[in-house]
Design an enzyme around this catalytic site. Structure first.
Site, PDB file in Angstrom:
ATOM      1  N   HIS A 196      -9.688   0.744   4.545  1.00 45.29           N
ATOM      2  CA  HIS A 196      -8.436   1.033   5.250  1.00 45.29           C
ATOM      3  C   HIS A 196      -8.726   1.991   6.412  1.00 45.29           C
ATOM      4  CE1 HIS A 196      -4.372   2.353   6.135  1.00 45.29           C
ATOM      5  NE2 HIS A 196      -3.956   1.270   5.492  1.00 45.29           N
ATOM      6  N   SER A 242       3.103  -1.901  10.439  1.00 45.62           N
ATOM      7  CA  SER A 242       4.552  -1.788  10.648  1.00 45.62           C
ATOM      8  C   SER A 242       5.298  -3.075  10.310  1.00 45.62           C
ATOM      9  CB  SER A 242       4.852  -1.327  12.081  1.00 45.62           C
ATOM     10  OG  SER A 242       4.308  -0.041  12.311  1.00 45.62           O
ATOM     11  N   GLY A 292       1.871   2.429  10.680  1.00 47.91           N
ATOM     12  CA  GLY A 292       2.764   3.576  10.532  1.00 47.91           C
ATOM     13  C   GLY A 292       3.422   4.020  11.823  1.00 47.91           C
ATOM     14  N   GLU A 307      -5.521  -5.262  10.552  1.00 45.77           N
ATOM     15  CA  GLU A 307      -4.592  -4.155  10.764  1.00 45.77           C
ATOM     16  C   GLU A 307      -4.957  -3.404  12.035  1.00 45.77           C
ATOM     17  OE1 GLU A 307      -2.552  -2.961   6.889  1.00 45.77           O
ATOM     18  OE2 GLU A 307      -4.356  -1.763   7.030  1.00 45.77           O
ATOM     19  N   ASN A 363       0.862  -1.183   0.000  1.00 46.24           N
ATOM     20  CA  ASN A 363       0.000   0.000   0.000  1.00 46.24           C
ATOM     21  C   ASN A 363       0.899   1.234   0.000  1.00 46.24           C
ATOM     22  OD1 ASN A 363      -1.850   2.022   0.373  1.00 46.24           O
ATOM     23  ND2 ASN A 363      -2.326   1.500   2.503  1.00 46.24           N
ATOM     24  N   TRP A 364       0.974   1.867  -1.155  1.00 49.52           N
ATOM     25  CA  TRP A 364       1.872   3.022  -1.281  1.00 49.52           C
ATOM     26  C   TRP A 364       1.259   4.307  -0.721  1.00 49.52           C
ATOM     27  CZ3 TRP A 364       4.490   2.670  -6.828  1.00 49.52           C
ATOM     28  CH2 TRP A 364       5.416   1.617  -6.800  1.00 49.52           C
ATOM     29  N   LYS A 365       0.003   4.245  -0.309  1.00 51.13           N
ATOM     30  CA  LYS A 365      -0.672   5.417   0.271  1.00 51.13           C
ATOM     31  C   LYS A 365      -0.508   6.634  -0.660  1.00 51.13           C
ATOM     32  CE  LYS A 365       0.228   3.467   4.774  1.00 51.13           C
ATOM     33  NZ  LYS A 365      -0.024   3.603   6.190  1.00 51.13           N
ATOM     34  N   GLY A 417       2.733  -1.087   4.371  1.00 49.70           N
ATOM     35  CA  GLY A 417       2.661   0.328   4.046  1.00 49.70           C
ATOM     36  C   GLY A 417       4.037   0.929   3.832  1.00 49.70           C
ATOM     37  N   GLY A 418       4.562   1.550   4.862  1.00 44.62           N
ATOM     38  CA  GLY A 418       5.825   2.281   4.744  1.00 44.62           C
ATOM     39  C   GLY A 418       6.949   1.486   4.101  1.00 44.62           C
ATOM     40  N   GLU A 455      -7.162   4.417   7.556  1.00 48.01           N
ATOM     41  CA  GLU A 455      -6.922   5.842   7.286  1.00 48.01           C
ATOM     42  C   GLU A 455      -8.128   6.473   6.598  1.00 48.01           C
ATOM     43  OE1 GLU A 455      -3.103   5.395   5.386  1.00 48.01           O
ATOM     44  OE2 GLU A 455      -2.168   4.943   7.314  1.00 48.01           O
TER      45      GLU A 455
END
Ligand code: PEP
Length: 270
Positions: A94, A221, A181, A175, A9-11, A242-243, A96
Site C-alpha cells: 500500500h 477515493s 484519501g 491506486e 481497507n479500514w486503515k 478506503g475512507g 501509505e
C-alpha cells in the site's frame, strides 16, 4: 472470467470493541444476488473480532500488511504464519506503507512471496505519484513497480513461483497515490489504461496466463457515486476502498453497483 472484488481497507480505524459490529453491519448491507467477492481488511488487532462477526457470512477477512520474514527479531511486526486463522487475504505494498515505512518494490515482492507461501490471497498495490502523472511518467512508473515486485517474488526458493502465484488468487490494485484519501479520483478511462499497462507488464515477465486472469481493482477515493465509472470499464474488476469502506451506506451502494457488473459479466440479468 475474472471475479468482481470489492475490498475494504479500514486503515488505522476501529477498535476491537467496535470493529465486529461495523463488519456485521456492512456484511448485512452488502448482500447481493451476484458473485461479488467482498473482503474487509481491519487493523491487525481487530482481525479476531471481525472474523467472529463475519463467521457464517460470505465476507472474507484480510490483513493490511505482512512481514517479509517468517520469524525473528522484528519488534512490532506480524509474519504470514501468524495470520493463520485470522485472515485469508492480505494487502501488500500500500502506498501509505511505501511512504511511511519506506517499503520498496523489492520488499513488496518478498512480502508477496510470504503471503503466497502462507496461502493468503494478496492484494498487491501499485500506483504513481502526482508529479509522475503530471510529467507523463505514470505508465513507466507502474510498469517498473510490477517488474520490481515480480522480480523479487521470482527469486523465491520455494516450488514453482509462477505456478504458485497463478494459483494464489492474487489481485492487483491500481491506486494512483494522488487519488488516495484526497477526494480526487482518476477517470475510468485512465484507470482502464493503467490496468492494460499492468497486464502487459505482468505478461512481459513471462506470466502470460496470469496477466489475463488476474483481477485489477481501482483504488483512490472510490464512493458509491463514482464506482460505476470504473466498473463500466471491462479492464477494471472491482475496487479497493478506503475512507468510504467505513460507511455502511457507501459500501451498500458500491457493492450493489458491483453486483450489476458481476451479473452482466457472468451473462445474467443486469
Ligand atoms: C486505500 O486506502 O487504498 C484507498 C484507496 O483509500 P481512499 O478510498 O480513502 O482513497
Amino acid at each position: 472470467m475474472r471475479p468482481v472484488v470489492i475490498a475494504a481497507n479500514w486503515k488505522m480505524h476501529t477498535t476491537p470493541a467496535d470493529a465486529g459490529e461495523l463488519a456485521a453491519t456492512i456484511a448485512a448491507r452488502t448482500r447481493v444476488d451476484a458473485p461479488v467477492t467482498r473482503v474487509i481488511c481491519p487493523p491487525y488487532v481487530c482481525l479476531a473480532a471481525v472474523g467472529a462477526a463475519l463467521a457464517g457470512t460470505a465476507v472474507a477477512v484480510g490483513a493490511q500488511n505482512v512481514h517479509h520474514e517468517l520469524t525473528g527479531a522484528y519488534t512490532g511486526e506480524i509474519s504470514a504464519p501468524m495470520l493463520a486463522g485470522l485472515a485469508s487475504w492480505v494487502i501488500v505494498g500500500h502506498s501509505e506503507r511505501r511512504r511511511d515505512a519506506g517499503e520498496t518494490d523489492e520488499l513488496v515482492g518478498r512480502k508477496l512471496r510470504r503471503a503466497v507461501e502462507a496461502g493468503l490471497r494478496p492484494i498487491v498495490c501499485v500506483g504513481e505519484q502526482l508529479v509522475e502523472r503530471e510529467t507523463g511518467q505514470a505508465e513507466a512508473v507502474v510498469r517498473g513497480q510490477i517488474h520490481g515486485i515480480l522480480t523479487a517474488f521470482g527469486d523465491a526458493t520455494f516450488g514453482d513461483a509462477a505456478a504458485d502465484l497463478d494459483e494464489s488468487g492474487a489481485v492487483i490494485a491500481y491506486e494512483p497515490v494522488w487519488a488516495i484519501g484526497t477526494g480526487r479520483n482518476a477517470t475510468g478511462a485512465d484507470a482502464a489504461t493503467m490496468a492494460g499497462v499492468i497486464r502487459a507488464a505482468i505478461a512481459a515477465t513471462g506470466l502470460v496466463d496470469l496477466a489475463a486472469a488476474i483481477p485489477v481493482l481501482y483504488g483512490g477515493s472510490v464512493t458509491a457515486g463514482n464506482i460505476g465509472e470504473f466498473l463500466a470499464e471491462p479492464a477494471i474488476d472491482g475496487a479497493l476502498v478506503g475512507g468510504a469502506s467505513l460507511k455502511p451506506d457507501e459500501m451498500a451502494g458500491i457493492v450493489a453497483r458491483a453486483g450489476l457488473t458481476a451479473a452482466a459479466r457472468s451473462g445474467g440479468a443486469g
